[in-house]
Design a protein around this motif. Structure first.
Motif, PDB file in Angstrom:
ATOM      1  N   ALA A 172       0.787  -1.227   0.020  1.00  0.00           N
ATOM      2  CA  ALA A 172       0.009  -0.165  -0.061  1.00  0.00           C
ATOM      3  C   ALA A 172       0.814   1.074  -0.039  1.00  0.00           C
ATOM      4  CB  ALA A 172      -0.861  -0.075   1.305  1.00  0.00           C
ATOM      5  N   ALA A 173       1.886   1.302   0.768  1.00  0.00           N
ATOM      6  CA  ALA A 173       2.704   2.441   0.866  1.00  0.00           C
ATOM      7  C   ALA A 173       3.611   2.595  -0.425  1.00  0.00           C
ATOM      8  CB  ALA A 173       3.910   2.148   1.952  1.00  0.00           C
ATOM      9  N   VAL A 174       3.843   1.609  -0.942  1.00  0.00           N
ATOM     10  CA  VAL A 174       4.856   1.658  -2.320  1.00  0.00           C
ATOM     11  C   VAL A 174       3.928   2.035  -3.472  1.00  0.00           C
ATOM     12  CG1 VAL A 174       6.090   0.393  -3.938  1.00  0.00           C
ATOM     13  CG2 VAL A 174       6.687   0.152  -1.704  1.00  0.00           C
TER      14      VAL A 174
ATOM     15  N   TYR B 172       3.004   5.830  -3.008  1.00  0.00           N
ATOM     16  CA  TYR B 172       4.264   6.558  -3.085  1.00  0.00           C
ATOM     17  C   TYR B 172       4.232   6.683  -4.758  1.00  0.00           C
ATOM     18  CZ  TYR B 172       8.788   7.931  -3.864  1.00  0.00           C
ATOM     19  OH  TYR B 172       9.997   8.857  -3.875  1.00  0.00           O
ATOM     20  N   ARG B 173       4.054   5.728  -5.548  1.00  0.00           N
ATOM     21  CA  ARG B 173       4.478   5.801  -7.025  1.00  0.00           C
ATOM     22  C   ARG B 173       3.177   6.596  -7.762  1.00  0.00           C
ATOM     23  NH1 ARG B 173       4.869   0.805  -9.869  1.00  0.00           N
ATOM     24  NH2 ARG B 173       6.060   2.128 -11.445  1.00  0.00           N
ATOM     25  N   ALA B 174       1.953   6.459  -7.175  1.00  0.00           N
ATOM     26  CA  ALA B 174       0.916   7.272  -7.728  1.00  0.00           C
ATOM     27  C   ALA B 174       1.123   8.639  -7.362  1.00  0.00           C
ATOM     28  CB  ALA B 174      -0.377   6.339  -7.116  1.00  0.00           C
ATOM     29  N   GLU B 175       1.585   9.181  -6.121  1.00  0.00           N
ATOM     30  CA  GLU B 175       1.498  10.442  -5.760  1.00  0.00           C
ATOM     31  C   GLU B 175       2.750  11.218  -5.519  1.00  0.00           C
ATOM     32  OE1 GLU B 175      -1.170  10.572  -2.174  1.00  0.00           O
ATOM     33  OE2 GLU B 175      -2.293   9.017  -2.931  1.00  0.00           O
ATOM     34  N   VAL B 176       3.912  10.566  -5.347  1.00  0.00           N
ATOM     35  CA  VAL B 176       4.892  11.185  -4.988  1.00  0.00           C
ATOM     36  C   VAL B 176       6.212  11.046  -6.113  1.00  0.00           C
ATOM     37  CG1 VAL B 176       6.731  11.545  -3.303  1.00  0.00           C
ATOM     38  CG2 VAL B 176       4.433  11.289  -2.524  1.00  0.00           C
TER      39      VAL B 176
ATOM     40  N   PRO C  84       3.344  17.917   8.858  1.00  0.00           N
ATOM     41  CA  PRO C  84       1.885  18.116   8.170  1.00  0.00           C
ATOM     42  C   PRO C  84       1.988  17.475   6.796  1.00  0.00           C
ATOM     43  CG  PRO C  84       2.685  20.175   9.292  1.00  0.00           C
ATOM     44  CD  PRO C  84       3.863  19.255   9.255  1.00  0.00           C
ATOM     45  N   TRP C  85       3.316  17.569   6.110  1.00  0.00           N
ATOM     46  CA  TRP C  85       3.213  17.073   4.619  1.00  0.00           C
ATOM     47  C   TRP C  85       2.324  15.754   4.731  1.00  0.00           C
ATOM     48  CZ3 TRP C  85       4.876  12.564   2.264  1.00  0.00           C
ATOM     49  CH2 TRP C  85       4.971  12.569   0.780  1.00  0.00           C
ATOM     50  N   HIS C  86       2.829  14.828   5.649  1.00  0.00           N
ATOM     51  CA  HIS C  86       2.332  13.667   5.462  1.00  0.00           C
ATOM     52  C   HIS C  86       0.617  13.354   5.474  1.00  0.00           C
ATOM     53  CE1 HIS C  86       6.007  11.400   5.437  1.00  0.00           C
ATOM     54  NE2 HIS C  86       6.467  12.467   5.923  1.00  0.00           N
ATOM     55  N   GLU C  87      -0.048  14.430   6.301  1.00  0.00           N
ATOM     56  CA  GLU C  87      -1.438  14.560   6.494  1.00  0.00           C
ATOM     57  C   GLU C  87      -1.770  13.544   7.344  1.00  0.00           C
ATOM     58  OE1 GLU C  87      -3.261  14.815   2.753  1.00  0.00           O
ATOM     59  OE2 GLU C  87      -2.907  16.846   2.583  1.00  0.00           O
TER      60      GLU C  87
ATOM     61  N   THR D 181      -0.775  10.421   7.434  1.00  0.00           N
ATOM     62  CA  THR D 181      -0.835   9.098   6.767  1.00  0.00           C
ATOM     63  C   THR D 181       0.468   8.425   6.675  1.00  0.00           C
ATOM     64  OG1 THR D 181      -0.423   9.712   4.475  1.00  0.00           O
ATOM     65  CG2 THR D 181      -2.526   9.843   5.242  1.00  0.00           C
ATOM     66  N   ASP D 182       0.694   7.137   6.182  1.00  0.00           N
ATOM     67  CA  ASP D 182       2.140   6.496   6.111  1.00  0.00           C
ATOM     68  C   ASP D 182       2.729   6.700   4.925  1.00  0.00           C
ATOM     69  OD1 ASP D 182       3.766   5.055   7.937  1.00  0.00           O
ATOM     70  OD2 ASP D 182       2.971   3.265   7.318  1.00  0.00           O
ATOM     71  N   LEU D 183       2.287   7.747   4.147  1.00  0.00           N
ATOM     72  CA  LEU D 183       2.939   7.887   2.777  1.00  0.00           C
ATOM     73  C   LEU D 183       4.470   8.236   2.961  1.00  0.00           C
ATOM     74  CD1 LEU D 183       2.469   8.199  -0.401  1.00  0.00           C
ATOM     75  CD2 LEU D 183       1.663  10.538   0.108  1.00  0.00           C
ATOM     76  N   PRO D 184       5.168   7.446   2.350  1.00  0.00           N
ATOM     77  CA  PRO D 184       6.604   7.843   2.464  1.00  0.00           C
ATOM     78  C   PRO D 184       7.037   9.345   1.718  1.00  0.00           C
ATOM     79  CG  PRO D 184       6.370   5.764   1.516  1.00  0.00           C
ATOM     80  CD  PRO D 184       5.201   6.146   1.707  1.00  0.00           C
ATOM     81  N   PHE D 185       7.715   9.997   1.945  1.00  0.00           N
ATOM     82  CA  PHE D 185       8.419  11.451   1.485  1.00  0.00           C
ATOM     83  C   PHE D 185       9.269  11.101   0.275  1.00  0.00           C
ATOM     84  CE2 PHE D 185      10.943  15.103   1.505  1.00  0.00           C
ATOM     85  CZ  PHE D 185      10.042  16.116   1.242  1.00  0.00           C
TER      86      PHE D 185
END
Length: 190
Positions: free
Chosen positions: A12-14, A17-21, A110-113, A115-119
């Motif tokens: 889920a994290a990967v 990340y690929r879709a949004e970052v 706050p960038w992460h809102e 969530t567990d989305l990697p930077f």
């Protein structure tokens, strides 16, 4: 309710990340291949690579970053380490920062809102440890942003860290150029 299994959380994290970052050249091919092959990426004995987490700990104005002088690697880096079970990947990164530097008042940026989305996800080569029978391998490092007060005292974990210190953000240029570019693109909060 129990926590989803590590492979499910990592996928889920990967994917997110690929879709949004991720930039257009961030394919994460080896990581994705290992995931598809069902490698035990949560084990430091998994080769050719396994998951680590690390923390970009920024001052509230984003002018300084907390770095460690790593004993084994022999250079300044962001705090981090091998994955150990935690409720989230960012909690693992926060634990590493706290263990290695003693930083207090750490809070997820706050960038992460929340969530567990990697930077950043940075897959990089690391030397092996022949004494442990460990070959050269890859760390798939899930990197997270945090904020902390640079006036608070630090206590370096002497087993792994020669020192912990707040450095100018520009110090990341040689260490983590992608992380630096993304941090520079942020507008400091407040």
């Amino acid at each position: 309710m129990s926590q989803p299994a590590f492979p499910t959380r990592l996928a889920a994290a990967v994917e997110r990340y690929r879709a949004e970052v991720a930039g257009p050249r961030e394919h994460l091919s080896l990581l994705r291949w290992q995931m598809a092959e069902r490698h035990a990426l949560d084990s430091r004995d998994c080769f050719p690579g396994h998951v680590t987490t690390s923390a970009y700990v920024l001052s509230p104005d984003h002018a300084r970053i907390l770095l460690i002088d790593h004993v084994v690697i022999g250079r300044w880096l962001q705090p981090g380490g091998h994955w150990e079970e935690a409720e989230s990947f960012h909690a693992s990164a926060a634990r590493e920062a706290l263990e290695e530097t003693g930083v207090q008042g750490l809070r997820l940026h706050p960038w992460h809102e929340g969530t567990d989305l990697p930077f950043v996800i940075d897959s990089h080569d690391v030397p092996g440890k022949p004494a442990r029978g460990e070959p050269a391998h890859v760390h798939h490092d899930l990197q997270y942003l945090f904020l902390a007060d640079p006036a608070a005292p630090l206590v370096a974990q002497i087993e792994e860290v020669h020192a912990a210190a707040w450095k100018p953000l520009a110090e990341l240029a040689e260490i983590a150029p992608l992380g630096l570019a993304r941090i520079k693109s942020l507008t400091p909060q407040g």
